[in-house]
Design an enzyme around this catalytic site. Sequence first.
Site, mmCIF file in Angstrom:
data_model
loop_
_atom_site.group_PDB
_atom_site.id
_atom_site.type_symbol
_atom_site.label_atom_id
_atom_site.label_comp_id
_atom_site.label_asym_id
_atom_site.label_seq_id
_atom_site.Cartn_x
_atom_site.Cartn_y
_atom_site.Cartn_z
ATOM 1 N N ASP A 85 0.884 -1.317 -0.046
ATOM 2 C CA ASP A 85 0.104 0.049 0.082
ATOM 3 C C ASP A 85 0.851 1.218 0.022
ATOM 4 O O ASP A 85 2.187 1.321 0.648
ATOM 5 C CB ASP A 85 -0.944 0.267 1.246
ATOM 6 C CG ASP A 85 -2.050 -1.034 1.289
ATOM 7 O OD1 ASP A 85 -1.951 -1.659 0.220
ATOM 8 O OD2 ASP A 85 -2.926 -1.040 2.220
ATOM 9 N N HIS A 136 -6.686 2.276 -4.427
ATOM 10 C CA HIS A 136 -6.619 2.226 -3.023
ATOM 11 C C HIS A 136 -7.427 3.806 -2.439
ATOM 12 O O HIS A 136 -7.432 4.306 -1.609
ATOM 13 C CB HIS A 136 -5.100 2.460 -2.576
ATOM 14 C CG HIS A 136 -5.035 2.152 -0.952
ATOM 15 N ND1 HIS A 136 -5.785 1.260 -0.137
ATOM 16 C CD2 HIS A 136 -3.993 2.639 -0.058
ATOM 17 C CE1 HIS A 136 -5.434 1.228 0.976
ATOM 18 N NE2 HIS A 136 -4.330 2.248 1.037
ATOM 19 N N HIS A 140 -8.137 8.276 -0.080
ATOM 20 C CA HIS A 140 -7.903 7.587 1.289
ATOM 21 C C HIS A 140 -8.632 7.893 2.279
ATOM 22 O O HIS A 140 -8.239 8.084 3.485
ATOM 23 C CB HIS A 140 -6.226 7.760 1.391
ATOM 24 C CG HIS A 140 -5.897 6.636 2.286
ATOM 25 N ND1 HIS A 140 -5.764 6.706 3.690
ATOM 26 C CD2 HIS A 140 -5.107 5.545 1.984
ATOM 27 C CE1 HIS A 140 -5.329 5.492 4.193
ATOM 28 N NE2 HIS A 140 -4.849 4.730 3.133
ATOM 29 N N HIS A 235 4.042 -2.065 3.558
ATOM 30 C CA HIS A 235 3.856 -0.357 2.807
ATOM 31 C C HIS A 235 5.213 -0.077 2.344
ATOM 32 O O HIS A 235 6.288 -0.168 2.982
ATOM 33 C CB HIS A 235 3.464 0.377 4.182
ATOM 34 C CG HIS A 235 2.074 0.392 4.548
ATOM 35 N ND1 HIS A 235 1.589 -0.576 5.502
ATOM 36 C CD2 HIS A 235 0.955 1.182 4.305
ATOM 37 C CE1 HIS A 235 0.263 -0.424 5.613
ATOM 38 N NE2 HIS A 235 -0.145 0.444 4.863
#
Length: 271
Positions: A85, A136, A140, A235
Amino acid sequence: MYLIFNKKIVISVISGIMILAVAVLACVGISNNTAVETAADGNWGLSFQTEGQPPVANASQEQLSKMDAFYIGDTSKKTVYLTFDAGYENGNTEKILDVLKKHKVSATFFLVGNYIKTSPDIVKRMVAEGHTVGNHTFTHPDMSEISDEQSFKEELTKLEQLYKETTGQEMLKIYRPPQGKYSESNLKMAQSMGYKTIFWSLAYVDWYENKQPTHDEAFKKLIPRMHNGAVILLHSTSKTNAEILDEFLTKCEQTGYKFEPISNLIKTKTE
């Protein structure tokens, strides 16, 4: 010296302490392999109970499959899926891409609008080197707080459009809810748009830029929890991940794990 307490006050104080303790444990989990990574309602949650075995999730794969959502692959095979991510770029992603290229591993990067806007060349490199870019969301947000379909769709379609403008390609319709926050209606909205929602079955706390885990802390969390069919979430903002990835992939390969692209997971689960 003797102190005399009011019985009702003492009971009240003790009850308050117990409630607070339960709340803290629900938020942070227990610090061993039974830890629940996220426990609040509306959050994706995992409980690791046996080393080397898949965790118990707060929704079964059978339940999720009905809404085209997935968190784990075939647990009878040593096949795993590596995902990252990324909400912003801080100099670690290209190091990660170098390691992935060395190991010939195809990963998935779930990106937000800010990332594609500020790091278009890195996004193009991801695509050129055979990686998958997933949705994503554009800004966010906490998607579980979005109840109207139009607002939900905008978060995904705006990112789709930006990705196409940047790379010239259509985005594979895979979606990961920011922070793992979701609702059943969200999953159904994504499904109606042709999206597959991708959660994860293995992750650790790696996202605090100024409080990165050490090498040993990272491996203590990751290696004992590796399991067949794992969908691994890391991440790409993590300095630790950039530093340990080569060793981590090597250890996984040495124990027989094979990394496959996320498209294989979707294909296997929908056949």
